[in-house]
Write a protein that holds these residues in place. Structure first.
Motif, PDB file in Angstrom:
ATOM      1  N   SER A  61       0.826  -1.213   0.000  1.00 23.56           N
ATOM      2  CA  SER A  61       0.000   0.000   0.000  1.00 23.56           C
ATOM      3  C   SER A  61       0.856   1.257   0.000  1.00 23.56           C
ATOM      4  O   SER A  61       0.495   2.269  -0.615  1.00 23.56           O
ATOM      5  CB  SER A  61      -0.938  -0.007   1.213  1.00 23.56           C
ATOM      6  N   HIS A  64       1.856   3.072  -3.282  1.00 19.29           N
ATOM      7  CA  HIS A  64       0.903   3.907  -4.012  1.00 19.29           C
ATOM      8  C   HIS A  64       1.064   5.398  -3.686  1.00 19.29           C
ATOM      9  O   HIS A  64       0.362   6.232  -4.274  1.00 19.29           O
ATOM     10  CB  HIS A  64      -0.525   3.469  -3.701  1.00 19.29           C
ATOM     11  N   VAL A  77      -0.917   5.747   4.796  1.00 22.22           N
ATOM     12  CA  VAL A  77      -1.628   4.479   4.661  1.00 22.22           C
ATOM     13  C   VAL A  77      -2.366   4.142   5.949  1.00 22.22           C
ATOM     14  O   VAL A  77      -3.490   3.610   5.910  1.00 22.22           O
ATOM     15  CB  VAL A  77      -0.669   3.354   4.234  1.00 22.22           C
ATOM     16  N   LEU A 173      -5.884   0.153  -2.928  1.00 23.16           N
ATOM     17  CA  LEU A 173      -5.765   0.313  -1.484  1.00 23.16           C
ATOM     18  C   LEU A 173      -6.920  -0.384  -0.756  1.00 23.16           C
ATOM     19  O   LEU A 173      -6.715  -1.011   0.300  1.00 23.16           O
ATOM     20  CB  LEU A 173      -5.738   1.802  -1.132  1.00 23.16           C
TER      21      LEU A 173
END
Length: 202
Positions: A61, A64, A77, A173
């Motif tokens: 994650s 990203h 995150v 996500l």
């Protein structure tokens, strides 16, 4: 994980929930005066963070996040995962989210004198604006990121623009959160079982 997840992952006990939240506001060395249940909650908080930070899905994650915000990827995150927890709350909890958030605010208010000053300062606004409930909306996450960028970081930063990362990689996500969170819940069950079975000092 961020505030909502730590509160949700705690055992169903007020002191455990408060302690699991306090892990973001207080160091263990400063918590010796607090009730044992709160101290245990803080210990669980640290275990959750260690498990999360090392997990491949959480690390995925973080990829990203845009390069200019990569140093804050873990923070972003954590907050994004609270958004997805709020969005998928009914899959993970029987108690409605609005009811849960009001319960938490009441538990914190009942222990106001025990709370670190920073949490005492933000609790009225957290309660009035119902931050935990509003994590389920993109506007709520955008507001959270703006507040973090303005109040928690001293140097110029692009954290507030992290909402762009959430929108750009929303499906990825979301899928990573949904794969990760049940694993984290199972790990918490194991952590708690180990605490119960651990020998106590004479």
């Amino acid at each position: 994980m961020n505030y909502l997840a730590h509160l949700h992952l705690a055992p169903d006990d007020a002191e455990a929930r408060v302690g699991n939240l306090l892990g973001d506001f207080m160091k263990p060395a400063n918590a010796n005066h607090l009730p044992p249940g709160i101290v245990a909650g803080m210990a669980l908080h640290r275990q959750i963070d260690r498990y999360t930070d090392a997990h491949p899905l959480f690390r995925s994650s973080k990829t990203h996040i845009a390069t200019e915000r990569r140093r804050y990827a873990g923070i972003l995150v954590d907050i994004f995962y609270d958004h997805f927890l709020a969005r998928h709350w009914e899959a993970f909890a029987d108690q409605p989210l609005a009811e849960f958030t009001h319960q938490v605010y009441a538990e914190l208010a009942d222990r106001h004198a025990m709370l670190p000053l920073r949490l005492q300062d933000i609790l009225p606004k957290m309660t009035a604006d119902n931050w935990l409930l509003h994590y389920r909306e993109l506007d709520g996450i955008a507001s959270t990121l703006q507040g973090f960028s303005r109040n928690r970081l001293t140097r110029p930063n692009a954290v507030a623009d992290g909402i762009d990362d959430l929108i750009a990689a929303y499906r990825e996500l979301d899928a990573e959160f949904l794969a990760f969170y049940p694993q984290l819940q199972a790990a918490v069950v194991s952590f708690l079982a180990e605490q119960v079975s651990a020998p106590t000092s004479p």
